[in-house]
Design a protein around this motif. Structure first.
Motif, PDB file in Angstrom:
ATOM      1  N   VAL A 334       0.866  -1.178   0.000  1.00 13.12           N
ATOM      2  CA  VAL A 334       0.000   0.000   0.000  1.00 13.12           C
ATOM      3  C   VAL A 334       0.902   1.228   0.000  1.00 13.12           C
ATOM      4  O   VAL A 334       1.802   1.351   0.846  1.00 13.12           O
ATOM      5  CB  VAL A 334      -0.924   0.011   1.239  1.00 13.12           C
ATOM      6  CG1 VAL A 334      -1.814   1.258   1.227  1.00 13.12           C
ATOM      7  CG2 VAL A 334      -1.785  -1.252   1.279  1.00 13.12           C
ATOM      8  N   THR A 335       0.675   2.127  -0.933  1.00  7.69           N
ATOM      9  CA  THR A 335       1.597   3.241  -1.134  1.00  7.69           C
ATOM     10  C   THR A 335       1.049   4.558  -0.601  1.00  7.69           C
ATOM     11  O   THR A 335      -0.145   4.693  -0.295  1.00  7.69           O
ATOM     12  CB  THR A 335       1.945   3.397  -2.624  1.00  7.69           C
ATOM     13  OG1 THR A 335       0.763   3.730  -3.350  1.00  7.69           O
ATOM     14  CG2 THR A 335       2.533   2.108  -3.174  1.00  7.69           C
ATOM     15  N   ASP A 336       1.930   5.521  -0.533  1.00  8.31           N
ATOM     16  CA  ASP A 336       1.597   6.854  -0.025  1.00  8.31           C
ATOM     17  C   ASP A 336       0.723   7.586  -1.049  1.00  8.31           C
ATOM     18  O   ASP A 336       1.107   7.704  -2.215  1.00  8.31           O
ATOM     19  CB  ASP A 336       2.892   7.625   0.205  1.00  8.31           C
ATOM     20  CG  ASP A 336       2.681   8.945   0.915  1.00  8.31           C
ATOM     21  OD1 ASP A 336       1.556   9.485   0.866  1.00  8.31           O
ATOM     22  OD2 ASP A 336       3.650   9.453   1.513  1.00  8.31           O
ATOM     23  N   PRO A 337      -0.446   8.105  -0.641  1.00  9.09           N
ATOM     24  CA  PRO A 337      -1.290   8.828  -1.590  1.00  9.09           C
ATOM     25  C   PRO A 337      -0.614  10.069  -2.166  1.00  9.09           C
ATOM     26  O   PRO A 337      -0.969  10.521  -3.256  1.00  9.09           O
ATOM     27  CB  PRO A 337      -2.518   9.196  -0.763  1.00  9.09           C
ATOM     28  CG  PRO A 337      -2.107   9.083   0.664  1.00  9.09           C
ATOM     29  CD  PRO A 337      -1.062   8.012   0.693  1.00  9.09           C
ATOM     30  N   ALA A 338       0.377  10.600  -1.460  1.00 12.03           N
ATOM     31  CA  ALA A 338       1.101  11.768  -1.974  1.00 12.03           C
ATOM     32  C   ALA A 338       1.932  11.426  -3.203  1.00 12.03           C
ATOM     33  O   ALA A 338       2.349  12.310  -3.945  1.00 12.03           O
ATOM     34  CB  ALA A 338       2.007  12.345  -0.887  1.00 12.03           C
ATOM     35  N   HIS A 339       2.156  10.127  -3.428  1.00 12.24           N
ATOM     36  CA  HIS A 339       2.929   9.693  -4.589  1.00 12.24           C
ATOM     37  C   HIS A 339       2.067   8.854  -5.524  1.00 12.24           C
ATOM     38  O   HIS A 339       2.552   7.935  -6.176  1.00 12.24           O
ATOM     39  CB  HIS A 339       4.160   8.896  -4.142  1.00 12.24           C
ATOM     40  CG  HIS A 339       5.115   9.697  -3.318  1.00 12.24           C
ATOM     41  ND1 HIS A 339       5.073   9.716  -1.938  1.00 12.24           N
ATOM     42  CD2 HIS A 339       6.117  10.543  -3.670  1.00 12.24           C
ATOM     43  CE1 HIS A 339       6.019  10.519  -1.480  1.00 12.24           C
ATOM     44  NE2 HIS A 339       6.666  11.033  -2.508  1.00 12.24           N
ATOM     45  N   GLY A 340       0.796   9.156  -5.575  1.00 16.29           N
ATOM     46  CA  GLY A 340      -0.115   8.478  -6.496  1.00 16.29           C
ATOM     47  C   GLY A 340      -1.058   7.506  -5.852  1.00 16.29           C
ATOM     48  O   GLY A 340      -2.207   7.356  -6.275  1.00 16.29           O
TER      49      GLY A 340
END
Length: 357
Positions: A334-340
């Motif tokens: 799960v990735t950072d929303p600030a990077h997409g």
């Protein structure tokens, strides 16, 4: 400013909950906090003050080396056979403890401690850079090994032989071990979610389901792909397409801030729409890290939300007893929303229904 260490993060949780100290005895949690990989160790973590690591004489040198390598050379090491008794005597007050990992005698010796809950497990849900790097490498090795395996002839070989071949390829590529016992199933055996490989030979027309993974620096990969040996029958294409659509629906919900239960709803909703929900009989996904199955578990009953840097699986399936089955599974960051915010699929293998020999 330096990032807080794992021990610092645990101290923060202890302070928030009003506890002065915690006795950590689960060996996976001990490894996570200190770097120690031996079979006998514990850690006393004070909300204020330094931690104390306890082990017996067999691990005097190993523990010192491993704690230093993990940046924990400031932790006091106490060599003793009475880990629990010494820890209790060194605590500023009665410590809370991981009662889920204590046996009855230990629980009594600690004078029936208050449960600390799953504080360390909560910390382990979100991975730091070193953990993500190990998981990424484990997944890369897994994918490379499977791609090489299916490029060669498989028909006529046994399930057991092919499973051992895959595991050896992962070791040759740098894995420290397999992540778990490989599930390799052919034909009617693919309808068994957790099938142990046998001496059954692989035949043309079979579905071939492979659930496997490599382990690197203690971190586990988890991946499943299903193939067909030779040309695919219509029913095999149908259930594979349904599972692939379900997995895509679930993967799309593995995003920061999204309720964990949403992924369950999305994947199961897709299977229901295609008419195959009754043939899905297993769990949908789970966290993965130092354990192959760890928090969070994807289920309708989960009340929490996903956070960036969580790594977990998405693994819907269709199982038709006596006939065959399909599972598609990926390990996902799960990735950072600030990077997409797009889910980062670490097991980057094709999900096309490959027809192989």
């Amino acid at each position: 400013m330096a990032e807080p260490t794992r021990l610092d993060r645990l101290r923060g949780l202890l302070a928030e909950s009003g506890h002065v100290a915690m006795y950590v005895s689960d060996l996976i949690n001990v490894r996570y906090l200190t770097g120690f990989t031996g079979s006998n160790g514990a850690c006393l973590v004070r909300a204020e003050g330094e931690a104390v690591f306890l082990t017996d004489g067999r691990y005097r040198d190993q523990s010192a080396a491993e704690l230093a390598a993990a940046g924990n050379d400031d932790i006091e090491i106490v060599v003793t056979r009475d880990l629990l008794g010494v820890a209790a005597g060194r605590a500023p007050a009665a410590p809370v403890a991981e009662t889920h990992s204590l046996d009855g005698d230990s629980w009594q010796q600690l004078d029936r401690p208050e449960s600390s809950g799953r504080l360390v497990e909560r910390l382990r849900e979100t991975k730091d850079d070193s953990e993500i790097a190990a998981l990424r490498r484990a997944c890369e090795i897994s994918c490379e090994a499977l791609e090489a395996l299916v490029a060669g002839p498989l028909v006529g070989r046994t399930e057991r032989e092919v499973a051992r071949d895959l595991e050896w390829r992962m070791l040759e590529l740098g894995a420290e071990d397999k992540a778990f016992e490989t599930i390799l199933a052919a034909g009617e055996h693919t309808a068994i979610p957790h099938h142990d490989p046998t001496d059954r030979e692989l035949r043309r027309g079979d579905l071939l389901k492979i659930d496997f993974g490599a382990r690197v620096d203690g971190y586990h990969a988890d991946c499943t792909r299903t193939f067909v040996l030779g040309p695919a029958a219509d029913w095999q294409r149908e259930i594979h397409a349904a599972v692939r659509e379900s997995q895509a629906a679930g993967l799309d919900r593995l995003r920061d801030g999204v309720p964990v239960a949403d992924a369950n709803t999305a994947a199961r909703g897709s299977l229901e729409a295609s008419g195959w929900l009754d043939a899905f009989t297993t769990g949908l996904g789970h966290g993965v890290g130092l354990q192959i199955h760890e928090d969070p578990f994807i289920a309708s009953s989960h009340t929490g939300r996903l956070a960036s840097r969580t790594v977990l699986t998405m693994e819907p399936g269709i199982y038709l007893p006596g006939r065959g089955g399909v599972r598609i599974e990926d390990t996902v960051l799960v990735t950072d929303p600030a990077h997409g915010g797009e889910p980062d699929v670490l097991t980057d293998l094709t999900k096309e229904l490959l027809e192989i020999d």
